[in-house]
Design a protein around this motif. Structure first.
Motif, PDB file in Angstrom:
ATOM      1  N   GLY A 242      -1.168  -1.243   0.465  1.00 19.77           N
ATOM      2  CA  GLY A 242      -0.910  -2.372   1.579  1.00 19.77           C
ATOM      3  C   GLY A 242      -1.886  -1.974   2.915  1.00 19.77           C
ATOM      4  O   GLY A 242      -1.747  -2.523   3.772  1.00 19.77           O
ATOM      5  N   GLU A 243      -2.742  -0.717   2.739  1.00 23.10           N
ATOM      6  CA  GLU A 243      -3.460  -0.319   3.873  1.00 23.10           C
ATOM      7  C   GLU A 243      -4.765   0.009   3.583  1.00 23.10           C
ATOM      8  O   GLU A 243      -5.059   0.919   2.624  1.00 23.10           O
ATOM      9  N   SER A 244      -5.973  -0.432   3.960  1.00 20.74           N
ATOM     10  CA  SER A 244      -7.235  -0.143   3.698  1.00 20.74           C
ATOM     11  C   SER A 244      -7.625   1.338   4.284  1.00 20.74           C
ATOM     12  O   SER A 244      -7.223   1.351   5.567  1.00 20.74           O
ATOM     13  N   THR A 245      -8.292   1.932   3.495  1.00 19.58           N
ATOM     14  CA  THR A 245      -8.599   3.329   4.115  1.00 19.58           C
ATOM     15  C   THR A 245     -10.205   3.622   4.183  1.00 19.58           C
ATOM     16  O   THR A 245     -10.778   4.707   4.339  1.00 19.58           O
TER      17      THR A 245
ATOM     18  N   THR B 132       1.169   0.459  10.889  1.00 15.39           N
ATOM     19  CA  THR B 132       2.306   0.893  10.968  1.00 15.39           C
ATOM     20  C   THR B 132       2.957   1.085   9.717  1.00 15.39           C
ATOM     21  O   THR B 132       2.886   0.458   8.833  1.00 15.39           O
ATOM     22  N   LEU B 133       3.971   2.073   9.787  1.00 12.62           N
ATOM     23  CA  LEU B 133       4.791   2.277   8.552  1.00 12.62           C
ATOM     24  C   LEU B 133       5.460   0.851   8.227  1.00 12.62           C
ATOM     25  O   LEU B 133       5.567   0.426   7.249  1.00 12.62           O
ATOM     26  N   LYS B 134       6.067   0.325   9.444  1.00 13.26           N
ATOM     27  CA  LYS B 134       6.774  -0.790   9.270  1.00 13.26           C
ATOM     28  C   LYS B 134       5.986  -2.124   8.535  1.00 13.26           C
ATOM     29  O   LYS B 134       6.555  -2.694   7.484  1.00 13.26           O
TER      30      LYS B 134
ATOM     31  N   TYR C 130      -0.802   7.020   1.945  1.00 14.83           N
ATOM     32  CA  TYR C 130      -0.856   8.294   2.322  1.00 14.83           C
ATOM     33  C   TYR C 130       0.418   8.719   3.134  1.00 14.83           C
ATOM     34  O   TYR C 130       0.763   9.786   3.761  1.00 14.83           O
ATOM     35  N   LYS C 131       1.480   7.785   3.367  1.00 17.75           N
ATOM     36  CA  LYS C 131       2.732   7.690   3.865  1.00 17.75           C
ATOM     37  C   LYS C 131       3.607   8.034   2.979  1.00 17.75           C
ATOM     38  O   LYS C 131       4.162   7.370   2.036  1.00 17.75           O
ATOM     39  N   SER C 132       4.564   9.052   3.164  1.00 18.88           N
ATOM     40  CA  SER C 132       5.696   9.439   2.457  1.00 18.88           C
ATOM     41  C   SER C 132       6.994   8.590   2.371  1.00 18.88           C
ATOM     42  O   SER C 132       7.302   8.301   1.426  1.00 18.88           O
ATOM     43  N   GLU C 133       7.067   7.812   3.378  1.00 18.96           N
ATOM     44  CA  GLU C 133       8.286   6.964   3.290  1.00 18.96           C
ATOM     45  C   GLU C 133       7.927   5.726   2.436  1.00 18.96           C
ATOM     46  O   GLU C 133       8.731   5.113   1.586  1.00 18.96           O
ATOM     47  N   VAL C 134       6.385   5.192   2.560  1.00 19.91           N
ATOM     48  CA  VAL C 134       6.088   4.405   1.693  1.00 19.91           C
ATOM     49  C   VAL C 134       6.011   4.546   0.283  1.00 19.91           C
ATOM     50  O   VAL C 134       6.470   3.582  -0.533  1.00 19.91           O
TER      51      VAL C 134
END
Length: 237
Positions: free
Chosen positions: A57-60, A68-70, A96-100
Motif C-alpha cells: 500500500g505504499e510505494s518505496t 501514514t499508518l492510517k 515496513y510498518k509492524s502494525e500493517v
C-alpha cells in the motif's frame, strides 16, 4: 497455516505476482488501487501462473511520498481481506510498518515482505517472531524505507550484500525468528545503485548468495535498470 512453512521448504522456482494498491508506484501506480480492479488483477495473476501474491500500500521507490499508518491500513486491509476470500495462494504483505504487518497477517496474509530488512520499525521483528511467518529481508543501500537516486559504488557488490544479510539474519534469529522462515532479497535497481551495472552483476553472480542457505527472492520485473542498460548499449552501437 500449513502453507506458510511449506512455501519456504519448496526448492522450485516460484513466481510472485505484485498488486500495488498505490497511486504512485513506478510501473502501475493507480491501476489496481480499487477493490474491483485489485480483485480482477489478483485473479488474472493467479490464472497466469503466479504462486504468490504480493500486496503493498505504499510505494518505496525514489521520489515516492511516505504515507501514514492510517492511510496504509485503509488502502491495504479491506482489499487484502477480499482477495484472501478469492484465492488459496500465499499472500505476502509488502510493508515496513509492524502494525500493517500484524493487521495483514490477521486478515489472511502469510508472509511479511520488508524492504528495510527489519530496520524500518523496531517492532517488526517481534511481529514476525510472534506469528511464526516467513519474512523477506531485502538489502538496500539506503537506511530509510524509500530508495534514493544515488550512483553508489561498490568494491564487491555481492560481498556487501552477503555481509548485510548475514547480519540481519543473525539479528532475526536472535530475536526469535526461525531460520527456516527467512527469505533473502538482494535488492535491485535503485535499491542497489543508480548505476545499472551492479544490478546485472547481482544477476550474474546470484549463485554466490546460495552460501547463505536461504531461499532467494528477486524483484526484477520492469525495473528501470533494464531500460538503462539497453539505452547505454544502443548509444554505443
Amino acid at each position: 497455516m500449513g502453507k506458510k512453512n511449506s512455501l519456504i521448504k519448496n526448492p522450485k522456482i516460484l513466481l510472485m505476482g505484485v498488486i500495488n494498491l498505490t497511486p504512485d508506484s513506478f510501473s502501475d501506480g493507480g491501476k489496481f488501487n480499487t477493490l474491483g480492479k485489485a480483485l480482477k488483477q489478483a485473479k488474472k495473476l493467479e490464472s497466469d501462473g503466479a504462486d504468490i501474491l504480493d500486496i503493498g500500500g505504499e510505494s518505496t521507490g525514489p521520489n515516492a511520498k511516505p504515507i501514514t499508518l492510517k492511510e496504509e491500513l485503509k488502502r491495504v486491509i479491506p482489499i487484502l481481506k477480499e482477495i484472501r476470500k478469492s484465492t488459496k495462494l500465499p499472500i505476502s504483505i509488502d510493508t515496513y510498518k509492524s502494525e500493517v504487518a500484524k493487521k495483514a497477517l490477521e486478515a489472511g496474509a502469510n508472509i511479511i515482505n520488508d524492504v528495510t530488512a527489519l530496520r524500518g520499525d523496531k517492532n517488526m521483528v517481534k511481529i514476525a517472531a510472534k506469528y511464526k511467518c516467513p519474512i523477506i529481508l531485502m538489502y538496500s543501500k539506503d537506511k530509510t524505507p524509500h530508495a534514493t537516486i544515488k550512483k553508489t559504488t561498490y568494491k564487491d557488490i555481492i560481498e556487501t550484500i552477503k555481509k548485510f544479510l548475514t547480519k540481519q539474519i543473525a539479528y532475526a534469529e536472535k530475536s526469535g525468528i526461525k531460520r527456516k522462515n527467512i527469505i533473502i532479497d538482494p535488492g535491485m535497481g535503485q535499491f542497489i545503485s543508480a548505476t545499472a551495472k551492479y544490478s546485472f552483476e547481482i544477476i550474474a553472480r546470484l549463485k554466490e548468495l546460495e552460501t547463505l542457505k536461504r531461499p532467494i527472492l528477486m524483484g526484477i520485473s520492469r525495473k528501470s535498470f533494464l531500460q538503462e542498460d539497453i539505452s547505454s548499449r544502443e548509444g554505443k552501437a
